[in-house]
Write a protein that holds these residues in place. Sequence first.
Motif: not given
Length: 554
Positions: A164-190
Amino acid sequence: MNRRKLIQSLSLGLPAILLSSKLSALAINRDAAKEFVEKILAGPFSPTWESLSNYQTPEWFRDAKFGMWAHWGPQCQPEAGDWYARNMYMEGNWKYKYHVEKYGHPSKFGFKDVINIWKAEKWDPEALVSLYKSAGAKYFMALANHHDNLDLYDSKYQKNWNSVKQGPKKDIIGGWAAAAKKHGLPFAVSVHAAHTWSWFETAQRADKTGPLAGVPYDGTLTKKDGKGKWWDGLDPQELYAQNHELSKNSEDDGMIHKQWHWGNGVTPPSKAYIDKFFNRTIDLIDKYRPDMIYFDDSQFPMWPISDAGLKIAAHMYNKSIKDNGKLTAVITGKILTQEQRKAMVWDIERGQSNSIEPLPWQTDTCIGDWHYDRGIYDRKAYKTPKTIIHTLVDVVSKNGNLMLNIPVRGDGTIDELERKIVEEIGIWMNANGDSIYGTRPWKIFGEGPAQNQAAALTAQGFNEGKGKPFSQQDIRFTTKGNALFATVMAWPTDGSVLITSLAVDSSSYPQKINSVQLVATGQELKFERNADGLKVYFPDVMPSAAYANPLRIV
């Protein structure tokens, strides 16, 4: 001085507004001290192996069988494969040479600078997760941080070195989590950052030869060195964590593997480093509520030098019960004893078990390198859909799941060869998924010559592709309800297959066989059963993506 006396002291002769500011500062300092180490949630699980061994793998994970993973972060930006941030500091390594040619010498352009140019400008998490769901994935996993130590989320504790502060300036995990939720998939992180301490020691080195011999790489830079640079005001040590003595034999590039257990001469990480990792991970759990965490650690992270990982596990399990009314969380680890496998799910990297495991487990593998490698694309060297399907069928027959990584480019896209592979997997899964999802192991996992030449596991796995390729003589079994699925691992060239485990006098299947169907089409197949086995006659027309061919037997 206690708080009451301090208030009395402050109030003597001070203006109200000044008193208010003093008390606010006091409250902030008190809260900061209170939050320095996050608190774990109380519940049925305590941070001990004995308590955590009461864990039961949730049914959603056992039923899912197939997940897909975006092992994606700033190390994908150079498109030069996995462990780039470590290997770019190894003089003589091809990634060092590549880095010097592409970006410059690592004393002048280090990995922090790679982070700065990573922009993820074409990343569309919803589109990718949609693609993976259409290919049959029943859960989705995203990289939360790697050994490069950049948190790919709005990190409370890695507050200056996150996406969020460096590089892409994006919440990558937040974006993935929202997409998984939209498609009804359990969400995992490594989560991989526990090992930054020793993994990044290569950044403390300097060239031994050449015009810049003896000039230190940027791994020892501090905040004061950033004046006038793009990173002015940032402390590289918050990223590299190299303000410590090198581990024993640190110049041996392979030593890191022998020290993964935090032994064999590794310099012990400081309490502050361990606390920070703990805080970052608890923050990740509380903020994004993942259903699963994959730890790239031998057991729980920091074990056995600290109980930080045990505390993280207790917190996640207790939080899952509190939030969902029952335990739905999954945590994986890699080199586990039989007792430790009761406390978490065993993960095998790039390999699989050679027998039915009594407890659910997972294989993690990739169609290429873990981080995107342009060379694999150029050579057209990705794993084929056939290889992936064979791995999935074999793993599921032994009570396991498959987590498959599709490498993502730095810009956030996958290439056309990868997309075609994913789509081909989807064709097979859509036709044959009934033999995979929701199944359980049979009395035996299979028959055929491949199992007699299977390779043994090494360390955390690494036995894939070392055995004999599957043929039409290789069969893998699963069950669901009253159905037995027998998957023939190649389309029979002579029009029929003999399954010896289902002979008429079989102790494994003594009951009568009434029907044999080809799962992909639902077609009833002619069969004969005698003392030699169950002979099944295949149709003349082969269905699409006939990499493996499940039969439904009732």
